[in-house]
Each structure stands twice: as structure tokens, then as C-alpha cells.
Design a protein around this motif. Structure first.
Motif, PDB file in Angstrom:
ATOM      1  N   LEU A 163      -3.675  -0.501  11.016  1.00  0.00           N
ATOM      2  CA  LEU A 163      -2.367  -0.012  11.452  1.00  0.00           C
ATOM      3  C   LEU A 163      -2.436   1.450  11.871  1.00  0.00           C
ATOM      4  CD1 LEU A 163      -0.075  -1.665   8.747  1.00  0.00           C
ATOM      5  CD2 LEU A 163      -0.109  -2.173  11.196  1.00  0.00           C
ATOM      6  N   ILE A 164      -3.139   2.260  11.094  1.00  0.00           N
ATOM      7  CA  ILE A 164      -3.258   3.681  11.404  1.00  0.00           C
ATOM      8  C   ILE A 164      -4.010   3.884  12.714  1.00  0.00           C
ATOM      9  CG2 ILE A 164      -4.301   5.858  10.638  1.00  0.00           C
ATOM     10  CD1 ILE A 164      -3.711   4.923   7.734  1.00  0.00           C
ATOM     11  N   VAL A 203       3.757   6.912   5.322  1.00  0.00           N
ATOM     12  CA  VAL A 203       3.731   5.992   4.184  1.00  0.00           C
ATOM     13  C   VAL A 203       4.805   4.919   4.312  1.00  0.00           C
ATOM     14  CG1 VAL A 203       4.012   5.801   1.678  1.00  0.00           C
ATOM     15  CG2 VAL A 203       2.728   7.704   2.630  1.00  0.00           C
ATOM     16  N   SER A 204       6.025   5.313   4.688  1.00  0.00           N
ATOM     17  CA  SER A 204       7.106   4.327   4.749  1.00  0.00           C
ATOM     18  C   SER A 204       6.827   3.246   5.791  1.00  0.00           C
ATOM     19  CB  SER A 204       8.457   4.993   5.018  1.00  0.00           C
ATOM     20  OG  SER A 204       8.459   5.640   6.258  1.00  0.00           O
ATOM     21  N   GLU A 205       6.223   3.618   6.918  1.00  0.00           N
ATOM     22  CA  GLU A 205       5.872   2.610   7.929  1.00  0.00           C
ATOM     23  C   GLU A 205       4.812   1.659   7.390  1.00  0.00           C
ATOM     24  OE1 GLU A 205       6.628   5.181  11.999  1.00  0.00           O
ATOM     25  OE2 GLU A 205       4.782   5.509  10.867  1.00  0.00           O
ATOM     26  N   LEU A 206       3.865   2.190   6.648  1.00  0.00           N
ATOM     27  CA  LEU A 206       2.801   1.348   6.097  1.00  0.00           C
ATOM     28  C   LEU A 206       3.343   0.373   5.056  1.00  0.00           C
ATOM     29  CD1 LEU A 206      -0.027   4.010   5.799  1.00  0.00           C
ATOM     30  CD2 LEU A 206      -0.026   2.019   7.314  1.00  0.00           C
ATOM     31  N   TRP A 207       4.162   0.860   4.122  1.00  0.00           N
ATOM     32  CA  TRP A 207       4.619  -0.075   3.084  1.00  0.00           C
ATOM     33  C   TRP A 207       5.581  -1.104   3.638  1.00  0.00           C
ATOM     34  CZ3 TRP A 207       9.705  -0.325   1.611  1.00  0.00           C
ATOM     35  CH2 TRP A 207      10.492   0.828   1.653  1.00  0.00           C
ATOM     36  N   GLN A 208       6.349  -0.742   4.658  1.00  0.00           N
ATOM     37  CA  GLN A 208       7.240  -1.725   5.269  1.00  0.00           C
ATOM     38  C   GLN A 208       6.452  -2.781   6.032  1.00  0.00           C
ATOM     39  OE1 GLN A 208       9.933   0.737   7.515  1.00  0.00           O
ATOM     40  NE2 GLN A 208      11.085   1.348   5.695  1.00  0.00           N
ATOM     41  N   CYS A 209       5.449  -2.341   6.798  1.00  0.00           N
ATOM     42  CA  CYS A 209       4.625  -3.275   7.575  1.00  0.00           C
ATOM     43  C   CYS A 209       3.833  -4.211   6.674  1.00  0.00           C
ATOM     44  CB  CYS A 209       3.639  -2.503   8.444  1.00  0.00           C
ATOM     45  SG  CYS A 209       4.174  -2.275  10.120  1.00  0.00           S
ATOM     46  N   LEU A 210       3.314  -3.666   5.595  1.00  0.00           N
ATOM     47  CA  LEU A 210       2.416  -4.436   4.723  1.00  0.00           C
ATOM     48  C   LEU A 210       3.134  -5.104   3.555  1.00  0.00           C
ATOM     49  CD1 LEU A 210      -0.518  -1.886   4.744  1.00  0.00           C
ATOM     50  CD2 LEU A 210      -0.388  -4.072   5.967  1.00  0.00           C
ATOM     51  N   PRO A 252       4.720  -2.156  -2.319  1.00  0.00           N
ATOM     52  CA  PRO A 252       5.484  -1.025  -2.862  1.00  0.00           C
ATOM     53  C   PRO A 252       4.877   0.309  -2.419  1.00  0.00           C
ATOM     54  CG  PRO A 252       4.862  -2.578  -4.604  1.00  0.00           C
ATOM     55  CD  PRO A 252       4.139  -3.007  -3.365  1.00  0.00           C
ATOM     56  N   GLN A 253       5.738   1.295  -2.242  1.00  0.00           N
ATOM     57  CA  GLN A 253       5.295   2.611  -1.792  1.00  0.00           C
ATOM     58  C   GLN A 253       4.212   3.205  -2.692  1.00  0.00           C
ATOM     59  OE1 GLN A 253       6.439   5.763  -3.436  1.00  0.00           O
ATOM     60  NE2 GLN A 253       4.965   6.806  -2.134  1.00  0.00           N
ATOM     61  N   PRO A 254       4.317   3.102  -4.034  1.00  0.00           N
ATOM     62  CA  PRO A 254       3.261   3.677  -4.870  1.00  0.00           C
ATOM     63  C   PRO A 254       1.884   3.043  -4.630  1.00  0.00           C
ATOM     64  CG  PRO A 254       5.217   3.274  -6.188  1.00  0.00           C
ATOM     65  CD  PRO A 254       5.442   2.628  -4.844  1.00  0.00           C
ATOM     66  N   VAL A 255       1.853   1.770  -4.316  1.00  0.00           N
ATOM     67  CA  VAL A 255       0.583   1.084  -4.045  1.00  0.00           C
ATOM     68  C   VAL A 255      -0.045   1.656  -2.775  1.00  0.00           C
ATOM     69  CG1 VAL A 255      -0.455  -1.145  -3.415  1.00  0.00           C
ATOM     70  CG2 VAL A 255       1.221  -1.029  -5.265  1.00  0.00           C
ATOM     71  N   ILE A 256       0.766   1.794  -1.730  1.00  0.00           N
ATOM     72  CA  ILE A 256       0.273   2.353  -0.465  1.00  0.00           C
ATOM     73  C   ILE A 256      -0.208   3.784  -0.679  1.00  0.00           C
ATOM     74  CG2 ILE A 256       0.928   3.042   1.881  1.00  0.00           C
ATOM     75  CD1 ILE A 256       0.639  -0.008   1.518  1.00  0.00           C
ATOM     76  N   SER A 257       0.569   4.571  -1.398  1.00  0.00           N
ATOM     77  CA  SER A 257       0.197   5.966  -1.651  1.00  0.00           C
ATOM     78  C   SER A 257      -1.115   6.066  -2.422  1.00  0.00           C
ATOM     79  CB  SER A 257       1.315   6.682  -2.412  1.00  0.00           C
ATOM     80  OG  SER A 257       2.456   6.812  -1.591  1.00  0.00           O
ATOM     81  N   ARG A 277       4.790  12.722   6.514  1.00  0.00           N
ATOM     82  CA  ARG A 277       3.351  12.995   6.439  1.00  0.00           C
ATOM     83  C   ARG A 277       2.672  11.869   7.215  1.00  0.00           C
ATOM     84  NH1 ARG A 277       0.286  16.389   3.972  1.00  0.00           N
ATOM     85  NH2 ARG A 277       2.022  17.214   2.779  1.00  0.00           N
ATOM     86  N   ILE A 278       2.055  12.224   8.331  1.00  0.00           N
ATOM     87  CA  ILE A 278       1.441  11.255   9.239  1.00  0.00           C
ATOM     88  C   ILE A 278      -0.055  11.178   8.951  1.00  0.00           C
ATOM     89  CG2 ILE A 278       1.043  10.656  11.660  1.00  0.00           C
ATOM     90  CD1 ILE A 278       4.008  10.604  10.848  1.00  0.00           C
ATOM     91  N   TYR A 279      -0.556   9.953   8.845  1.00  0.00           N
ATOM     92  CA  TYR A 279      -1.969   9.729   8.523  1.00  0.00           C
ATOM     93  C   TYR A 279      -2.748   9.339   9.774  1.00  0.00           C
ATOM     94  CZ  TYR A 279      -0.803  10.202   3.686  1.00  0.00           C
ATOM     95  OH  TYR A 279      -0.398  10.730   2.490  1.00  0.00           O
ATOM     96  N   ARG A 280      -3.983   9.852   9.848  1.00  0.00           N
ATOM     97  CA  ARG A 280      -4.898   9.567  10.953  1.00  0.00           C
ATOM     98  C   ARG A 280      -6.288   9.315  10.390  1.00  0.00           C
ATOM     99  NH1 ARG A 280      -1.741  13.947  12.483  1.00  0.00           N
ATOM    100  NH2 ARG A 280      -0.523  13.586  14.346  1.00  0.00           N
ATOM    101  N   ILE A 281      -7.037   8.457  11.041  1.00  0.00           N
ATOM    102  CA  ILE A 281      -8.440   8.255  10.663  1.00  0.00           C
ATOM    103  C   ILE A 281      -9.221   9.433  11.228  1.00  0.00           C
ATOM    104  CG2 ILE A 281     -10.477   6.786  10.869  1.00  0.00           C
ATOM    105  CD1 ILE A 281      -8.550   4.405  11.257  1.00  0.00           C
ATOM    106  N   VAL A 282      -9.974  10.105  10.364  1.00  0.00           N
ATOM    107  CA  VAL A 282     -10.740  11.274  10.810  1.00  0.00           C
ATOM    108  C   VAL A 282     -12.249  11.059  10.715  1.00  0.00           C
ATOM    109  CG1 VAL A 282      -8.912  12.936  10.341  1.00  0.00           C
ATOM    110  CG2 VAL A 282     -10.541  12.368   8.527  1.00  0.00           C
ATOM    111  N   ASP A 283     -12.681  10.021  10.050  1.00  0.00           N
ATOM    112  CA  ASP A 283     -14.113   9.752   9.932  1.00  0.00           C
ATOM    113  C   ASP A 283     -14.565   8.970  11.165  1.00  0.00           C
ATOM    114  OD1 ASP A 283     -16.404   7.788   9.077  1.00  0.00           O
ATOM    115  OD2 ASP A 283     -16.469   9.494   7.685  1.00  0.00           O
ATOM    116  N   PRO A 284     -15.478   9.527  11.968  1.00  0.00           N
ATOM    117  CA  PRO A 284     -15.897   8.856  13.211  1.00  0.00           C
ATOM    118  C   PRO A 284     -16.544   7.493  12.974  1.00  0.00           C
ATOM    119  CG  PRO A 284     -16.755  11.115  13.115  1.00  0.00           C
ATOM    120  CD  PRO A 284     -16.117  10.830  11.800  1.00  0.00           C
ATOM    121  N   PHE A 285     -17.320   7.350  11.913  1.00  0.00           N
ATOM    122  CA  PHE A 285     -17.969   6.073  11.609  1.00  0.00           C
ATOM    123  C   PHE A 285     -16.914   4.990  11.375  1.00  0.00           C
ATOM    124  CE2 PHE A 285     -19.631   3.215   8.217  1.00  0.00           C
ATOM    125  CZ  PHE A 285     -20.645   2.612   8.932  1.00  0.00           C
TER     126      PHE A 285
END
Length: 103
Positions: free
Chosen positions: A33-34, A41-48, A51-56, A77-85
Motif C-alpha cells: 500500500l505504501i 496510519v489511518s489510511e493503512l488501518w482502514q484499508c487493512l 486496529p490502529q495500535p496493530v498498524i502502528s 505522519r506520512i510513511y514512505r519506503i526508503v530502503d532501495p532493496f
């Protein structure tokens, strides 16, 4: 006997650790998703439907291992993948995952 291994041991060990962290089914879904769209976080827990604590908790693991990072945008707080691998692996899913439906 000549060593014909193309993968240095330290690289293999590092990649194995990253794959282990990303291999959790919920974390893998989160990364997909990211990758498609930077998420909060709210977009992730709603999509998946988790509960919010689990996603966090899972985001904290991914962040601790240097796989994702976050930036504050407004009050989110917006999350992005930063590891190139990891980014390359998740990007490779594009050809096998169904298209994101527009609502």
C-alpha cells in the motif's frame, strides 16, 4: 578451490534480515500500500481492517529496521519506503497485483 560466490556474506545476511522483517503478511500488505501511494496510519488501518495500535506497532518495526521513514505533512505522519532493496522488491509486485480500484 576458487570461491565463485557472487554475493558477499555481509550483503546476504543484511538482505536476509530485511526479508525476514518484510515477510510478515501484514507488513507485506502495508508495504504494498505504501509503495502505491504514501500513506498515513489511518489510511493503512482502514484499508487493512486492523486496529490502529496493530498498524502502528508494525510501522515501528519497519521504521526501526530502516525500511520505512515518515514525514509530517499537516497533521498527518506520512510513511514512505526508503530502503532501495525493499523498494525494488515491492515495486516488482506491480505486474502480479490487481490494479488499485478507483472509488
Amino acid at each position: 578451490m576458487e570461491n565463485k560466490c557472487n554475493c558477499p556474506e555481509e550483503l546476504v545476511e543484511g538482505y536476509a534480515r530485511k526479508l525476514k522483517v518484510c515477510g510478515h503478511p501484514l507488513r507485506l500488505k502495508m508495504l504494498c500500500l505504501i509503495e502505491r501511494q504514501d500513506c498515513c496510519v489511518s489510511e493503512l488501518w482502514q484499508c487493512l481492517d486492523q486496529p490502529q495500535p496493530v498498524i502502528s506497532q508494525h510501522l515501528a518495526v519497519l521504521k526501526d529496521k530502516g525500511i520505512v521513514d515518515s514525514a509530517t505533512e499537516g497533521n498527518k505522519r506520512i510513511y514512505r519506503i526508503v530502503d532501495p532493496f525493499v523498494q525494488n522488491i515491492i515495486a516488482g509486485f506491480d505486474g502480479i497485483l490487481p490494479e488499485k480500484s478507483s472509488q
